[in-house]
Motif scaffolding. Structure first.
Motif, PDB file in Angstrom:
ATOM      1  N   GLN A   1       6.220  17.129  17.228  1.00 29.80           N
ATOM      2  CA  GLN A   1       7.052  18.422  17.636  1.00 29.80           C
ATOM      3  C   GLN A   1       6.196  19.602  17.375  1.00 29.80           C
ATOM      4  O   GLN A   1       6.242  20.608  18.141  1.00 29.80           O
ATOM      5  N   ILE A   2       5.451  19.927  16.188  1.00 33.65           N
ATOM      6  CA  ILE A   2       4.736  20.733  15.733  1.00 33.65           C
ATOM      7  C   ILE A   2       3.485  20.800  16.551  1.00 33.65           C
ATOM      8  O   ILE A   2       3.084  21.750  16.933  1.00 33.65           O
ATOM      9  N   ASN A   3       2.851  19.638  16.912  1.00 34.17           N
ATOM     10  CA  ASN A   3       1.504  19.746  17.716  1.00 34.17           C
ATOM     11  C   ASN A   3       2.219  20.295  19.347  1.00 34.17           C
ATOM     12  O   ASN A   3       1.230  20.959  20.069  1.00 34.17           O
ATOM     13  N   ASP A   4       3.220  19.929  19.686  1.00 36.48           N
ATOM     14  CA  ASP A   4       3.551  20.501  21.096  1.00 36.48           C
ATOM     15  C   ASP A   4       3.858  22.274  20.894  1.00 36.48           C
ATOM     16  O   ASP A   4       3.545  22.718  21.813  1.00 36.48           O
ATOM     17  N   SER A   5       4.459  22.420  19.822  1.00 39.50           N
ATOM     18  CA  SER A   5       4.778  23.869  19.567  1.00 39.50           C
ATOM     19  C   SER A   5       3.424  24.456  19.635  1.00 39.50           C
ATOM     20  O   SER A   5       3.065  25.713  20.256  1.00 39.50           O
TER      21      SER A   5
ATOM     22  N   GLY B   1      14.524  19.240  18.821  1.00 39.86           N
ATOM     23  CA  GLY B   1      13.584  20.234  19.015  1.00 39.86           C
ATOM     24  C   GLY B   1      14.211  21.629  18.316  1.00 39.86           C
ATOM     25  O   GLY B   1      15.007  21.781  17.804  1.00 39.86           O
ATOM     26  N   MET B   2      13.108  22.661  18.507  1.00 43.98           N
ATOM     27  CA  MET B   2      13.383  23.855  18.002  1.00 43.98           C
ATOM     28  C   MET B   2      14.726  24.669  18.218  1.00 43.98           C
ATOM     29  O   MET B   2      15.231  25.351  17.503  1.00 43.98           O
ATOM     30  N   GLY B   3      15.185  24.382  19.575  1.00 44.56           N
ATOM     31  CA  GLY B   3      16.119  25.218  19.843  1.00 44.56           C
ATOM     32  C   GLY B   3      17.291  24.754  19.209  1.00 44.56           C
ATOM     33  O   GLY B   3      18.049  25.849  18.717  1.00 44.56           O
ATOM     34  N   ASP B   4      17.580  23.709  19.063  1.00 42.25           N
ATOM     35  CA  ASP B   4      18.900  22.988  18.384  1.00 42.25           C
ATOM     36  C   ASP B   4      18.744  23.220  16.878  1.00 42.25           C
ATOM     37  O   ASP B   4      19.759  23.651  16.089  1.00 42.25           O
ATOM     38  N   ALA B   5      17.452  23.331  16.618  1.00 42.11           N
ATOM     39  CA  ALA B   5      17.170  23.588  14.955  1.00 42.11           C
ATOM     40  C   ALA B   5      17.520  25.024  14.732  1.00 42.11           C
ATOM     41  O   ALA B   5      18.205  25.017  13.446  1.00 42.11           O
ATOM     42  N   MET B   6      17.353  25.851  15.509  1.00 38.45           N
ATOM     43  CA  MET B   6      17.602  27.405  15.164  1.00 38.45           C
ATOM     44  C   MET B   6      19.279  27.524  15.207  1.00 38.45           C
ATOM     45  O   MET B   6      19.734  28.123  14.364  1.00 38.45           O
ATOM     46  N   ILE B   7      19.934  26.635  15.956  1.00 39.11           N
ATOM     47  CA  ILE B   7      21.369  26.836  16.033  1.00 39.11           C
ATOM     48  C   ILE B   7      21.852  26.117  14.791  1.00 39.11           C
ATOM     49  O   ILE B   7      22.740  26.624  13.889  1.00 39.11           O
ATOM     50  N   VAL B   8      21.194  24.967  14.517  1.00 41.66           N
ATOM     51  CA  VAL B   8      21.667  24.622  12.872  1.00 41.66           C
ATOM     52  C   VAL B   8      21.471  25.603  11.837  1.00 41.66           C
ATOM     53  O   VAL B   8      22.307  25.617  10.926  1.00 41.66           O
ATOM     54  N   ALA B   9      20.398  26.066  11.870  1.00 42.00           N
ATOM     55  CA  ALA B   9      19.861  27.139  10.728  1.00 42.00           C
ATOM     56  C   ALA B   9      21.066  28.479  11.014  1.00 42.00           C
ATOM     57  O   ALA B   9      21.234  28.583   9.853  1.00 42.00           O
TER      58      ALA B   9
END
Length: 349
Positions: free
Chosen positions: A102-106, A255-263
């Motif tokens: 995930q980090i490498n893709d970002s 991914g980052m999108g759902d992670a931002m929602i969780v945060a």
């Protein structure tokens, strides 16, 4: 000038005694920790014991009800938590690989949009292995507390057996004046009020976090909800630490999108409970300076480990009330307070 010498000597003796007590607590942490947890457990459940007696239940029957309840909850919690932690540890390598991808893709996405990133910057900044290892160690340390559930409950049972007679015994100790007895009652009442309301608020936090993670499809929602419940007792930084595993798993799984929602969900839950509900139902405050809360948090953690973090506030509150009882130590209690005493307050005392 001579009158200053005894005062200076008393201060030196007080500092020396404090250092010895702190060193002794750290050395005896393995013994002190189960005892402290048992004492706070009894402070929480003692009202249930006395309520059952007021309703006509014999003392032995009330004690059996509490013993069975504690054993059932303790054994279930320890078993569930241990199994969940072992399962999480077994999936660590998979989560580490996924997070690295995930980090490498970002990074590739940023570079495709003209953002230049050094080749070794990601490896230096995001130690993926360390992130998950620290999370696993945190869960294992809390699991270690629950693994001592039987010992803690056993100590609590013996304290409860003395609960009916203990106040009278303490009340008739040599040198126990009415003022000292009132100070002891105030310590117990303050700790019980704080622990009781904090337990309710922490339980709400745990339930809401579990619900959030279930809705977002994050693994181990109950385990992370229990973690949020326990770390909500740790002032200031507990809620931040509890959010890290959930956000990391959300990145890995969705991914980052759902992670931002969780945060954002973690932020709303913790701010809503800590800044809205707790001040309303727990009173005007803890009576402790924010600086004292942070300093004693790390001090108790150093002395007693993870349990010291969980119990830092009630332990510090008890010490502050005890210091207020003596004219010689009242100044230290004022320094620990979050308010400035007025002249009228000092005169009345």
């Amino acid at each position: 000038m001579p009158s200053m010498r005894p005062r200076a000597i008393n201060v030196l003796f007080g500092v020396a005694a404090t250092v010895i007590i702190i060193a002794g607590l750290k050395a005896a942490a393995a013994i002190v920790v189960p005892f402290l947890l048992a004492v706070f457990l009894v402070i929480l459940i003692a009202p249930i014991y006395f309520w059952l007696q007021r309703k006509g239940a014999p003392s032995w029957a009330a004690l059996i009800v509490l013993i069975l309840g504690m054993l059932g909850i303790g054994l279930f919690g320890a078993t569930f938590f241990t199994n969940a932690i072992n399962d999480f540890a077994g999936n660590l390598s998979k989560y580490q690989r996924e997070l690295t991808l995930q980090i490498n893709d970002s990074v590739k996405w940023l570079e495709s949009h003209g953002v230049e990133i050094e080749e070794d910057w990601v490896a230096k900044t995001f130690d993926v292995r360390s992130l998950f290892t620290q999370t696993a160690n945190l869960l294992k340390s809390i699991g270690g507390i629950l693994s001592n559930a039987f010992v803690i409950i056993l100590i609590a049972i013996f304290i409860l057996m003395e609960a009916a007679r203990l106040p009278d015994k303490i009340r008739h100790l040599p040198g126990m004046t009415d003022n000292r007895w009132q100070d002891l009652e105030r310590i117990v009442d303050n700790v019980r009020h704080y622990m009781g309301m904090k337990t309710v608020m922490s339980a709400m936090t745990g339930v809401l976090v579990t619900t959030l993670l279930i809705l977002m499809g994050v693994d181990y929602p109950i385990l992370l909800g229990v973690l949020a419940f326990l770390l909500n007792f740790v002032p200031s930084i507990g809620s931040i630490i509890a959010a890290v595993p959930g956000i990391l798993l959300a990145i890995v799984l969705h991914g980052m999108g759902d992670a931002m929602i969780v945060a954002a969900g973690y932020l709303i839950i913790n701010v809503g409970i800590s800044n809205v509900l707790e001040p309303r139902y727990m009173g005007k405050g803890l009576g402790l300076s924010p600086m004292i809360i942070i300093v004693t948090l790390f001090l108790w953690a150093w002395m007693l480990g993870p349990v010291g973090m969980l119990l830092s506030v009630p332990l510090t509150m008890a010490i502050k009330v005890a210091l207020e009882a003596s004219a010689n130590t009242r100044g230290i209690a004022y320094l620990m307070s979050d308010t400035v005493p007025t002249k009228d307050t000092e005169t009345s005392e």
